[in-house]
Design an enzyme around this catalytic site. Structure first.
Site, mmCIF file in Angstrom:
data_model
loop_
_atom_site.group_PDB
_atom_site.id
_atom_site.type_symbol
_atom_site.label_atom_id
_atom_site.label_comp_id
_atom_site.label_asym_id
_atom_site.label_seq_id
_atom_site.Cartn_x
_atom_site.Cartn_y
_atom_site.Cartn_z
ATOM 1 N N CYS A 97 0.907 -1.157 0.090
ATOM 2 C CA CYS A 97 -0.033 -0.013 0.022
ATOM 3 C C CYS A 97 0.760 1.163 0.112
ATOM 4 C CB CYS A 97 -1.173 -0.097 1.283
ATOM 5 S SG CYS A 97 -0.351 0.626 2.636
ATOM 6 N N GLU A 98 0.278 2.154 -0.644
ATOM 7 C CA GLU A 98 1.219 3.512 -0.863
ATOM 8 C C GLU A 98 1.118 4.350 0.172
ATOM 9 O OE1 GLU A 98 -0.205 4.935 -4.578
ATOM 10 O OE2 GLU A 98 -1.614 6.640 -3.543
ATOM 11 N N HIS A 99 0.304 3.974 1.552
ATOM 12 C CA HIS A 99 0.171 4.799 2.563
ATOM 13 C C HIS A 99 0.989 4.354 3.706
ATOM 14 C CE1 HIS A 99 -4.113 5.628 0.969
ATOM 15 N NE2 HIS A 99 -3.215 6.355 0.263
ATOM 16 N N HIS A 100 1.507 3.157 3.638
ATOM 17 C CA HIS A 100 1.998 2.541 4.968
ATOM 18 C C HIS A 100 3.316 1.554 4.134
ATOM 19 C CE1 HIS A 100 -1.719 3.147 6.466
ATOM 20 N NE2 HIS A 100 -1.258 3.676 7.568
ATOM 21 N N GLN A 138 -5.497 -0.296 -3.809
ATOM 22 C CA GLN A 138 -6.177 -1.464 -4.601
ATOM 23 C C GLN A 138 -7.399 -0.980 -5.511
ATOM 24 O OE1 GLN A 138 -7.991 -4.656 -2.015
ATOM 25 N NE2 GLN A 138 -9.486 -4.965 -3.413
ATOM 26 N N HIS A 166 -5.341 -6.348 3.497
ATOM 27 C CA HIS A 166 -4.240 -5.145 3.771
ATOM 28 C C HIS A 166 -3.707 -5.367 5.156
ATOM 29 C CE1 HIS A 166 -5.782 -2.656 0.216
ATOM 30 N NE2 HIS A 166 -6.486 -3.656 0.261
ATOM 31 N N CYS A 168 -1.813 -3.256 6.461
ATOM 32 C CA CYS A 168 -1.654 -2.018 7.463
ATOM 33 C C CYS A 168 -3.004 -1.857 8.192
ATOM 34 C CB CYS A 168 -1.817 -0.782 6.384
ATOM 35 S SG CYS A 168 -3.191 -0.568 5.283
HETATM 36 ZN ZN ZN Z 1 -1.800 1.243 4.051
#
Ligand code: ZN
Length: 205
Positions: A97-100, A138, A166, A168
């Protein structure tokens, strides 16, 4: 392939080799992260870890060096008028994931109804892989896979369903381990024809 698809792919390429950091810089960054966790990057068990992480990251993000449009270039036209759905089911993938930068582990169902030409089935899995091995969300990945197949093959329709868990969410934050996220993108006859859509959905449950 149209020139606009080419132009789009060039835009999506995030880095040229010249602005890519050196391997040594990346390893130094990983050493800093290890130190920041509270451990000692110089101890025996960790001394090789930054180099291993750099190699692992090369693998995790190999998708940036793959061009999904090129993957779909070779097609076959001797198909005796075949015009029913072609579906590759349950393609396992690992993404981040590009956030975590936490793992996203899931499966993709990719289908299309051809319009005069088909692509080798392994190529559908390779397109999934090329987009999965990047920093992702996603929803975006689902759309990218469907849009690319639609733009390059110009089929009667495309359907993509992705189910993934996910990390995260399961290993941090709300810690919900049993839920997965389902996303889909339907184009052409998959969007317009309820029977085609239903046929595809029934394959993916
Ligand atoms: Zn994430």
């Amino acid at each position: 392939m149209t020139s606009s698809v080419h132009a789009l792919e060039r835009l999506k390429r995030p880095q040229t080799t010249s602005d890519r950091p050196e391997r040594a810089e990346v390893e130094a960054a990983f050493r800093t992260i290890i130190q920041w966790t509270g451990d000692d990057p110089e101890r025996d068990g960790l001394i090789e870890t930054p180099a291993r992480m750099a190699r692992a990251f090369e693998e995790f993000f190999i998708g940036y060096s793959q061009n999904p449009t090129e993957i779909l270039q070779k097609t076959f036209e001797e198909i005796e008028g075949y015009d029913e759905m072609i579906a590759l089911r349950g393609i396992r993938f690992e993404s981040h994931c590009e956030h975590h930068m936490a793992p996203i582990i899931g499966q993709a169902w990719v289908a299309y109804v051809p319009s005069g030409r088909v692509v080798g089935i392994s190529k559908l899995a390779r397109v999934v892989e090329a987009y999965a091995k990047r920093l992702q969300i996603q929803e975006k990945m689902t759309a990218q896979i469907a849009n690319t197949i639609n733009d390059v093959l110009r089929p009667q329709g495309v359907g993509v369903i992705i189910k993934a868990s996910h990390h995260c969410m399961s290993t941090r934050g709300v810690r919900k381990t049993d839920s997965d996220l389902v996303t889909s993108r339907m184009l052409g006859c998959f969007r317009d024809n309820p029977l085609t859509r239903q046929e595809f959905l029934s394959m993916a449950v």
